[in-house]
Scaffold this motif. Structure first.
Motif, PDB file in Angstrom:
ATOM      1  N   GLY A 182      55.286  46.438  45.866  1.00 42.31           N
ATOM      2  CA  GLY A 182      55.754  46.037  44.539  1.00 42.31           C
ATOM      3  C   GLY A 182      55.270  47.001  43.478  1.00 42.31           C
ATOM      4  N   GLY A 183      56.207  47.662  42.813  1.00 41.56           N
ATOM      5  CA  GLY A 183      55.854  48.654  41.794  1.00 41.56           C
ATOM      6  C   GLY A 183      56.147  48.184  40.390  1.00 41.56           C
ATOM      7  N   GLY A 184      55.919  46.900  40.145  1.00 37.73           N
ATOM      8  CA  GLY A 184      56.065  46.381  38.794  1.00 37.73           C
ATOM      9  C   GLY A 184      54.810  46.612  37.978  1.00 37.73           C
ATOM     10  N   LEU A 268      48.150  45.239  49.247  1.00 38.87           N
ATOM     11  CA  LEU A 268      48.238  44.324  48.106  1.00 38.87           C
ATOM     12  C   LEU A 268      49.677  43.855  47.939  1.00 38.87           C
ATOM     13  N   LEU A 269      49.867  42.533  47.960  1.00 33.48           N
ATOM     14  CA  LEU A 269      51.176  41.953  47.683  1.00 33.48           C
ATOM     15  C   LEU A 269      51.326  41.777  46.174  1.00 33.48           C
ATOM     16  N   SER A 270      52.292  42.451  45.600  1.00 32.94           N
ATOM     17  CA  SER A 270      52.462  42.431  44.152  1.00 32.94           C
ATOM     18  C   SER A 270      53.946  42.355  43.817  1.00 32.94           C
ATOM     19  N   VAL A 271      54.581  41.289  44.304  1.00 33.40           N
ATOM     20  CA  VAL A 271      56.035  41.161  44.147  1.00 33.40           C
ATOM     21  C   VAL A 271      56.432  40.087  43.148  1.00 33.40           C
ATOM     22  N   GLY A 272      55.457  39.572  42.411  1.00 32.73           N
ATOM     23  CA  GLY A 272      55.780  38.592  41.383  1.00 32.73           C
ATOM     24  C   GLY A 272      54.983  37.307  41.528  1.00 32.73           C
ATOM     25  N   CYS A 313      55.082  27.825  34.157  1.00 28.69           N
ATOM     26  CA  CYS A 313      55.602  26.713  34.962  1.00 28.69           C
ATOM     27  C   CYS A 313      57.057  26.378  34.653  1.00 28.69           C
ATOM     28  N   ASN A 314      57.581  26.834  33.513  1.00 31.93           N
ATOM     29  CA  ASN A 314      58.988  26.559  33.206  1.00 31.93           C
ATOM     30  C   ASN A 314      59.913  27.706  33.624  1.00 31.93           C
ATOM     31  N   GLY A 315      59.329  28.706  34.302  1.00 30.66           N
ATOM     32  CA  GLY A 315      60.135  29.773  34.883  1.00 30.66           C
ATOM     33  C   GLY A 315      60.699  30.772  33.906  1.00 30.66           C
ATOM     34  N   GLY A 316      60.218  30.762  32.662  1.00 31.07           N
ATOM     35  CA  GLY A 316      60.692  31.724  31.670  1.00 31.07           C
ATOM     36  C   GLY A 316      59.956  33.049  31.783  1.00 31.07           C
ATOM     37  N   VAL A 317      59.649  33.655  30.651  1.00 33.81           N
ATOM     38  CA  VAL A 317      58.924  34.925  30.634  1.00 33.81           C
ATOM     39  C   VAL A 317      57.464  34.647  30.961  1.00 33.81           C
ATOM     40  N   MET A 318      56.975  35.219  32.057  1.00 32.13           N
ATOM     41  CA  MET A 318      55.616  34.925  32.520  1.00 32.13           C
ATOM     42  C   MET A 318      54.610  35.887  31.901  1.00 32.13           C
ATOM     43  N   LEU A 319      54.306  35.653  30.624  1.00 30.24           N
ATOM     44  CA  LEU A 319      53.323  36.442  29.897  1.00 30.24           C
ATOM     45  C   LEU A 319      52.429  35.499  29.108  1.00 30.24           C
ATOM     46  N   ALA A 320      51.149  35.820  29.014  1.00 27.29           N
ATOM     47  CA  ALA A 320      50.195  34.937  28.342  1.00 27.29           C
ATOM     48  C   ALA A 320      50.580  34.687  26.888  1.00 27.29           C
TER      49      ALA A 320
END
Length: 467
Positions: A182-184, A268-272, A313-320
């Motif tokens: 995962g290259g995100g 390292l698994l880094s796929v989301g 948890c609501n599946g939107g943009v996953m940023l703090a």
């Protein structure tokens, strides 16, 4: 007004504080640690490690140029881990102090819905706490349980040396080699960290480019830097299996060029990440989900009108920072205040070297949306402050509407990009034009001058670029 908030991360604790400020009686339930993923195994610890890797990079490549002579230096991983822990402890303690200061009741344990108006709390040892305080009645509830790493169904992904980002932050020692699937954003940040500490890093990305959600013009300098530093990057490549071998783990991949194997001590698994909903018993409250996430409207309200869901948890943009904004929106809506979020102004940041930051539409997105696009690009190599800092890799890029001059997107690669992106966010929020940016005096010498120059470059009038 009784509000129960499930989850003490940057969405939950910010919502709790705002609710208390507005006069609600607030109970916050957290099942692991205050601060959530962000403070404990996400944003904060990765940035602690990345700050040190940035300094190591300066010493390795730029010290002599900057007039610094050092005979011997090395990265001290155990000492850095202690510093990371110290900073996390201080920040989590600060959150705890803020909760106390605002009169918020904190309960450590797992929250489980009994029905649409009651929650019970189960203690850490999984025994129900048998007293009246463990069943909580509420007028409103806000779910802020965050997310967890996705474990892809790759054969061999359950091997003990196949790790997630949570584990990668706290390894006892730096491995000799690391394969990153995962290259995100997360994958590239960990690549920078471990590469700086002498680890041989390989990134395997299924999409045609790393950090695929960002504008190509700002991702290019990062990719070039990673390659220059010895990181191997394989894009448009699919991982087929992971197997134990004499050299550690062998990752078998496939692409248009054929099959290839990569050997690494750890993978390292880094796929989301995906929403964490496993313990809530949402069905008992009648809360609907779709594709593994809680369904909400624009005010973060679920199908049960007095229950809201914010953050990952609501599946939107996953940023703090999005979780925090959604928490404030939910609370202010509950308390009868007019509140809104402009999701067009969400900044996206990558804390590598060079830093990447983006807000608004990329050039490709703007063209797909039907805009007549004009672009202004200014290279960091011409910026005086960037020269002084020895960080001339990168660009500033505006994406604008040719008809009106309105700024549609700002994209940056270079020093302080993650700090300066707020100017673009504000410009988009206020529907500012390129002319208004050009008319705003920027201090000299600063990296921020590059934003003004890039605005001038939209019409081909950048002062410090050759014609």
């Amino acid at each position: 007004m009784k509000i129960v908030i499930i989850g003490g991360g940057p969405g939950g604790y910010v919502a709790a504080i705002r609710a208390a400020q507005l006069g609600a009686a607030v109970t916050l339930i957290e099942n692991k640690y205050l601060g959530g993923t962000c403070l404990n195994v996400g944003c904060i610890p990765t940035k602690v490690l990345l700050h040190t890797t940035e300094l190591l990079d300066v010493l390795k490549h730029d010290a002599k140029e900057l007039g610094i002579t050092i005979s011997d230096y090395h990265g001290d991983w155990p000492k850095l881990q202690k510093r990371k822990t110290k900073i996390i402890k201080k920040l989590v303690g600060g959150v705890n102090g803020l909760l106390k200061n605002n009169g918020i009741t904190k309960i450590m344990g797992t929250a489980v819905f009994v029905n649409a108006h009651q929650i019970k709390v189960i203690s850490d040892n999984q025994d129900e706490i048998n007293n009246a305080a463990t069943v909580i009645d509420f007028d409103f509830a806000i779910i802020a349980t965050g997310s967890k790493p996705v474990i892809p169904p790759i054969p061999g992904s359950n091997h003990p040396d196949v790790i997630t980002s949570d584990t990668a932050l706290s390894l006892d020692a730096v491995p000799e080699s690391l394969g990153i699937i995962g290259g995100g954003v997360i994958g590239c940040e960990f690549a920078s960290i471990y590469n700086a500490f002498g680890c041989k890093v390989t990134i395997i990305e299924m999409l045609p480019e790393i950090v695929a959600n960002m504008d190509r013009d700002i991702v290019k300098p990062l990719k070039e830097k990673l390659l220059k530093d010895g990181v191997d990057i394989f894009t448009s490549t699919r991982v087929e299996s992971i197997q134990e071998s004499a050299g550690g783990l062998t990752v078998t991949t496939s692409s248009q060029t054929g099959e290839k194997t990569i050997t690494a001590k750890k993978v390292l698994l880094s796929v989301g990440r995906k929403p964490e909903l496993s313990t809530l018993n949402l069905d008992l409250a009648g809360i609907k989900t779709a594709r593994g996430a809680i369904v909400v409207n624009q005010k973060m309200q679920t199908n049960v009108p007095h229950i809201y869901a914010i953050g990952d948890c609501n599946g939107g943009v996953m940023l703090a920072h999005v979780a925090s904004a959604e928490g404030i929106l939910a609370v202010e809506t509950i308390m009868g205040k007019r509140s809104q979020i402009d999701f067009k102004t969400i900044p996206y940041c990558v804390y590598t070297k060079p830093e990447l930051a983006s807000v608004g539409l990329t050039e490709a997105q703007a063209r797909e949306a039907g805009y007549d696009v004009k672009v202004g690009i200014f290279p960091m190599a011409v910026n005086g402050k960037a020269m002084i800092m020895g960080e001339t890799t990168g660009v500033v890029k505006y994406v604008t509407d040719a008809a009106t001059g309105e700024i549609l997107g700002l994209h940056m690669a270079g020093p302080r990009a993650t700090d300066l992106i707020v100017e673009g966010a504000l410009a988009i929020r206020l529907e500012a034009t390129v002319a208004e940016l050009m008319a705003t005096i920027h201090a000299h010498p600063t990296v921020g001058e590059a934003l003004m120059e890039a605005a001038h470059a939209v019409d081909g009038h950048a002062i410090h670029l050759m014609r």
